[in-house]
Design an enzyme around this catalytic site. Structure first.
Site, PDB file in Angstrom:
ATOM      1  N   SER A  26     -20.376   5.012  47.504  1.00 47.24           N
ATOM      2  CA  SER A  26     -21.518   4.086  47.433  1.00 47.24           C
ATOM      3  C   SER A  26     -21.196   2.871  46.581  1.00 47.24           C
ATOM      4  O   SER A  26     -20.605   3.000  45.504  1.00 47.24           O
ATOM      5  CB  SER A  26     -22.731   4.763  46.777  1.00 47.24           C
ATOM      6  OG  SER A  26     -22.947   6.052  47.257  1.00 47.24           O
ATOM      7  N   ILE A  27     -21.659   1.730  47.044  1.00 48.96           N
ATOM      8  CA  ILE A  27     -21.536   0.531  46.217  1.00 48.96           C
ATOM      9  C   ILE A  27     -22.324   0.724  44.928  1.00 48.96           C
ATOM     10  O   ILE A  27     -21.857   0.361  43.844  1.00 48.96           O
ATOM     11  CB  ILE A  27     -22.028  -0.703  46.999  1.00 48.96           C
ATOM     12  CG1 ILE A  27     -21.097  -0.951  48.205  1.00 48.96           C
ATOM     13  CG2 ILE A  27     -22.078  -1.930  46.101  1.00 48.96           C
ATOM     14  CD1 ILE A  27     -21.558  -2.045  49.140  1.00 48.96           C
TER      15      ILE A  27
ATOM     16  N   TYR B  52     -26.453  -3.295  65.120  1.00 45.81           N
ATOM     17  CA  TYR B  52     -27.054  -3.265  63.786  1.00 45.81           C
ATOM     18  C   TYR B  52     -28.564  -3.080  63.889  1.00 45.81           C
ATOM     19  O   TYR B  52     -29.235  -2.724  62.923  1.00 45.81           O
ATOM     20  CB  TYR B  52     -26.694  -4.533  63.006  1.00 45.81           C
ATOM     21  CG  TYR B  52     -26.799  -4.361  61.516  1.00 45.81           C
ATOM     22  CD1 TYR B  52     -25.921  -3.533  60.828  1.00 45.81           C
ATOM     23  CD2 TYR B  52     -27.784  -5.003  60.788  1.00 45.81           C
ATOM     24  CE1 TYR B  52     -26.021  -3.363  59.464  1.00 45.81           C
ATOM     25  CE2 TYR B  52     -27.902  -4.836  59.422  1.00 45.81           C
ATOM     26  CZ  TYR B  52     -27.016  -4.017  58.757  1.00 45.81           C
ATOM     27  OH  TYR B  52     -27.126  -3.849  57.401  1.00 45.81           O
TER      28      TYR B  52
ATOM     29  N   ASP C 186     -38.834   8.242  45.368  1.00 44.39           N
ATOM     30  CA  ASP C 186     -38.884   7.642  46.698  1.00 44.39           C
ATOM     31  C   ASP C 186     -39.239   6.167  46.512  1.00 44.39           C
ATOM     32  O   ASP C 186     -40.338   5.850  46.050  1.00 44.39           O
ATOM     33  CB  ASP C 186     -39.957   8.374  47.511  1.00 44.39           C
ATOM     34  CG  ASP C 186     -40.203   7.732  48.851  1.00 44.39           C
ATOM     35  OD1 ASP C 186     -39.595   6.677  49.135  1.00 44.39           O
ATOM     36  OD2 ASP C 186     -41.010   8.286  49.617  1.00 44.39           O
TER      37      ASP C 186
ATOM     38  N   THR D 166     -19.013   3.046  53.406  1.00 47.63           N
ATOM     39  CA  THR D 166     -19.762   4.007  52.603  1.00 47.63           C
ATOM     40  C   THR D 166     -20.161   5.171  53.508  1.00 47.63           C
ATOM     41  O   THR D 166     -19.882   5.164  54.699  1.00 47.63           O
ATOM     42  CB  THR D 166     -21.046   3.375  52.052  1.00 47.63           C
ATOM     43  OG1 THR D 166     -21.825   2.944  53.169  1.00 47.63           O
ATOM     44  CG2 THR D 166     -20.742   2.178  51.185  1.00 47.63           C
TER      45      THR D 166
ATOM     46  N   LYS E  22     -33.105  -6.738  56.966  1.00 48.31           N
ATOM     47  CA  LYS E  22     -32.320  -7.499  55.987  1.00 48.31           C
ATOM     48  C   LYS E  22     -32.816  -8.951  55.902  1.00 48.31           C
ATOM     49  O   LYS E  22     -32.822  -9.543  54.811  1.00 48.31           O
ATOM     50  CB  LYS E  22     -30.835  -7.474  56.356  1.00 48.31           C
ATOM     51  CG  LYS E  22     -30.154  -6.109  56.153  1.00 48.31           C
ATOM     52  CD  LYS E  22     -30.138  -5.652  54.691  1.00 48.31           C
ATOM     53  CE  LYS E  22     -29.197  -4.468  54.463  1.00 48.31           C
ATOM     54  NZ  LYS E  22     -29.339  -3.883  53.111  1.00 48.31           N
TER      55      LYS E  22
ATOM     56  N   TYR F 113     -26.605  -7.993  54.222  1.00 46.12           N
ATOM     57  CA  TYR F 113     -25.469  -8.057  55.150  1.00 46.12           C
ATOM     58  C   TYR F 113     -25.648  -9.281  56.039  1.00 46.12           C
ATOM     59  O   TYR F 113     -26.784  -9.715  56.286  1.00 46.12           O
ATOM     60  CB  TYR F 113     -25.402  -6.769  55.986  1.00 46.12           C
ATOM     61  CG  TYR F 113     -24.225  -6.699  56.923  1.00 46.12           C
ATOM     62  CD1 TYR F 113     -22.947  -7.044  56.481  1.00 46.12           C
ATOM     63  CD2 TYR F 113     -24.369  -6.304  58.245  1.00 46.12           C
ATOM     64  CE1 TYR F 113     -21.862  -6.991  57.345  1.00 46.12           C
ATOM     65  CE2 TYR F 113     -23.285  -6.241  59.112  1.00 46.12           C
ATOM     66  CZ  TYR F 113     -22.032  -6.590  58.656  1.00 46.12           C
ATOM     67  OH  TYR F 113     -20.957  -6.551  59.503  1.00 46.12           O
TER      68      TYR F 113
ATOM     69  N   GLY G 195     -29.875   3.847  44.420  1.00 44.60           N
ATOM     70  CA  GLY G 195     -29.129   4.051  45.660  1.00 44.60           C
ATOM     71  C   GLY G 195     -27.737   4.642  45.565  1.00 44.60           C
ATOM     72  O   GLY G 195     -27.037   4.679  46.573  1.00 44.60           O
TER      73      GLY G 195
END
Lengths: 281, 281, 281, 281
Positions: free
Chosen positions: B21-22, B160, B66, B199, B167, B150, B15
């Protein structure tokens, strides 16, 4: 193996009694990781336990103190800062005791003076410790305070008695003070909810061996040991967790997130073998 | 500063897109801490982002894949083991996207094909990744898998949208697979519930700046940055957290444990200044 | 005994199959409490189950529908409003099924097409139902929507498989939609997390009898029955709970708040009798 | 409108002061629903409040008692059983007070004698009440005990001070005693976590109006009123919730499950209008 995670940090460890104590392991590990520390426990624990042995091994001074006494706590922080040469970076609170349990008072027959003692020793001492530290400005900006808790704070385990209520309060204090100390000095306050552990305190609990067995089989990784808990504490004292606060963190091999494991249920099922597969009693 | 916490460990980072980006920060930090890693992202993200820059900097190979494709995931693990020379010790899943949000479909007007995509990309990919890894026996005994989550998984934040449900499912997968992979290979599976972070993904969210402001003022330690999140990830990849599993761990400056801070409320109160101190509307 | 708690209210009950079904009991109880209702289930369930018997008994029309089909759901709400003569006051969602479980795919060997079906049937159907209802403005101001869940949404129980992830998502949908439908129409959306129940669905689960036994001994009040669940649903449909929303409400005799009961542990201890009191394996 | 939900039931209501009190509303509603009750509050509250007015209206005797006194509690239960003609079916505990808050001691400057009082009044009184009742066998098989709590038990709200810790302990007592009283007499023990409410107690809290406003805008259904809380209490006293125990039940219009609402954020955003859209301070 040392990572030097606590290099240059100063800490105070409350509650080391002997080499079964989690606090003992945390003290050892903190020093291995480069910290300098002081140790503290009640005068009677200092006399009866092996703290002086640990003190020598780690070159860490022992400051006898009753953690329910504000004055004693002031001395712990004053002396620790003097001995260690500056403000404190981390503190471990590993203190808990129920006189009601000791006196075999069941939860529906509590002695309320003893309940006050349970709360004072096991929960309010944590508030006193932090309040004293904050008033003395004894904790470094960004410091870390950790107390040890148990899943009984959220879920009832028979026999844990008024310690469950004390641990709930302890975890609440971590949140309440975590807010204030965080906003003002960026000090973190957290609790670690540890697997049941066969310490001297734990070994006195009736049926502890069976509870440990059940917990071991329920937890996919098994119960967490005192040594492993020490490692986890180090991460919370380190600079790698500077934004973790007001949390209760389970260190329990997964127990807290389990409803039923195959391994525990397989053992449970054996209990019916002699009884013709009875359902309910 | 490096502690060598991940010395000799092999990791895969899913990712990373660019230096906001984290996952990018985690990759950098993991290498600093002594790990060798591979990077992976979708072919389009690899083309459009700066992953090749990161790849060069960290001497880490990029494997376009992917994450919703089982075949692609098999290749990621196969190649990573080949490149890194052995089984994988840690994996970061930092993947999430809602086509419903992109298409401005509100939560009460979801397109169900797009919902399936949200779930596939943001939650089921985590299951696929772990199932593939387990079938290939690609993770070392005691390895560590982390996904980013999150607080919306537990508490509703307007806008959201279906990402909240994704999540929630992501965190459930961490528990469900944490149990199985833990009991069989002692592999840990956890999620980190991170502060809102600016981000590239986050910056597209409408009203993100005000949400960040509110979150900053609510959190006693302020919002956690991507850099800080990287540090926290390292502790979870390390050997110091071998008994932490099936947990959702808040890395959020205390936000998740706050009901109302003085600082946020002081700001909120200002909103009434022009209105003669109205109460409710 | 009836309190007329639902006098004049109109409801739709999804998921009644036979007299073991919780939905069956809720339908009966709702009518006893003064409601008029329609019943719905899949065409095959309508054919194979005893729904027509219930239909006659309660004078409640059956509308066969696939809850994963938006069109079918539209028809359920349209016909129900027509038959019952107005907007709907309460809806029960008692729908869940995992083709992976049926096909004996373990959680580390899921078929992803089947996972999509599990999610569609057990979780997304809840979103579809609410989205359809909201678009049609089919629920009365202040109405109440309830779905049945299980503790596996929070804690892992071996063998519950991908249903755990589906239930987590279901509970998230209750929050996400509870926010939107609440702010706009004051409609409440909640889930009830019910004790394991020996329904037709439940009776197929391997080891269900032992799980029920363990759950019974862990819960201070014992497992909650389908009849008792019906009573609890009625309170949530009534006007006495108009400010309860976005909650997951445990109806489980206390199970969810237990860590270990004396009664369950006493049974567990018997399992060691033949083995010389072994500790761990 | 009455449903006769409590027909033939006997109850004791602790904590009614005046018609703003939640306990007042619960008393009224319980009698409407067919119960006979006694009222109790401290002697000073009885003198200064309007309890005698309520007493006349409801034909309910007032028994002045200090809920921190075991003797007084014994008298409350003895007299209530005598007056009402049998064992008690339901009890409401609506008691809480922090002398530290009254004396304007902040949380980092608590007086520990006052903290003991906060705990004794707000939490331990709940234990004493239940222990007394159980020893006297004063609660009917299947009876229901409810205490009022607040979300501050889980999440920190500035200014709530040591009441947060007391409420955490209160909720823990509900679990601990719910286990024991449940297994032995099927008595349920729960807490209701109510929206902030403008009672006499609440109205003294600084900034209470702004907190109420924020809470109102965050909650999709708005804050729950005292009247609505009374309705919810009735469901928990009724026979429809016989398997609900050891729970903390949010009655708050959805607040507890919200992270951020559009309505609260829209208001929050207004606070920046005069300041050129500043981000953070």
């Amino acid at each position: 193996m040392s990572y030097n995670l606590l290099k240059g940090k100063r800490g105070i460890i409350f509650g080391a009694l002997n080499d079964m104590s989690i606090a003992w392991k945390v003290a050892e590990r903190a020093v291995e990781e480069g910290a300098i520390i002081t140790l503290t426990n009640t005068p009677i624990a200092v006399r009866m336990g092996d703290v002086s042995e640990l003190s020598q091994k780690l070159n860490a001074e022992v400051i006898p103190a009753d953690a329910t006494s504000v004055e004693d706590l002031e001395e712990v922080f004053a002396k620790s800062m003097e001995i260690l040469g500056g403000k404190i970076d981390f503190v471990l609170h590993s203190i808990g005791m129920s006189p009601n349990v000791r006196k075999k008072r069941t939860y529906d027959d509590l002695d309320y003076d003893l309940l006050n003692k349970t709360l004072d020793i096991s929960a309010i001492s944590f508030h006193k410790m932090i309040q004293v530290a904050k008033k003395m400005d004894a904790i470094s900006e960004g410091g870390s305070i950790v107390a040890l808790s148990y899943v009984a704070a959220q879920r009832t385990l028979y026999g844990y008695n008024d310690m469950a209520d004390a641990k709930s309060m302890l975890e609440s204090i971590a949140r309440s003070f975590g807010y204030i100390y965080g906003r003002e000095k960026r000090v973190r306050v957290n609790t670690i909810s540890q697997s049941p552990t066969m310490t001297t305190a734990g070994s006195g609990v009736k049926g502890m061996d069976k509870l440990l067995d059940f917990s071991e089989r329920m937890s996919p990784l098994g119960n967490a040991s005192a040594d492993e808990c020490a490692g986890y504490c180090i991460t919370l004292f380190s600079d790698l967790t500077k934004k973790v606060t007001m949390q209760n963190l389970f260190h329990d091999g997964g127990f807290s997130s389990m409803g039923m494991s195959l391994r525990a249920m397989s053992q449970y099922e054996k209990s019916f073998d002699d009884e013709g597969n009875e359902i309910l009693g």
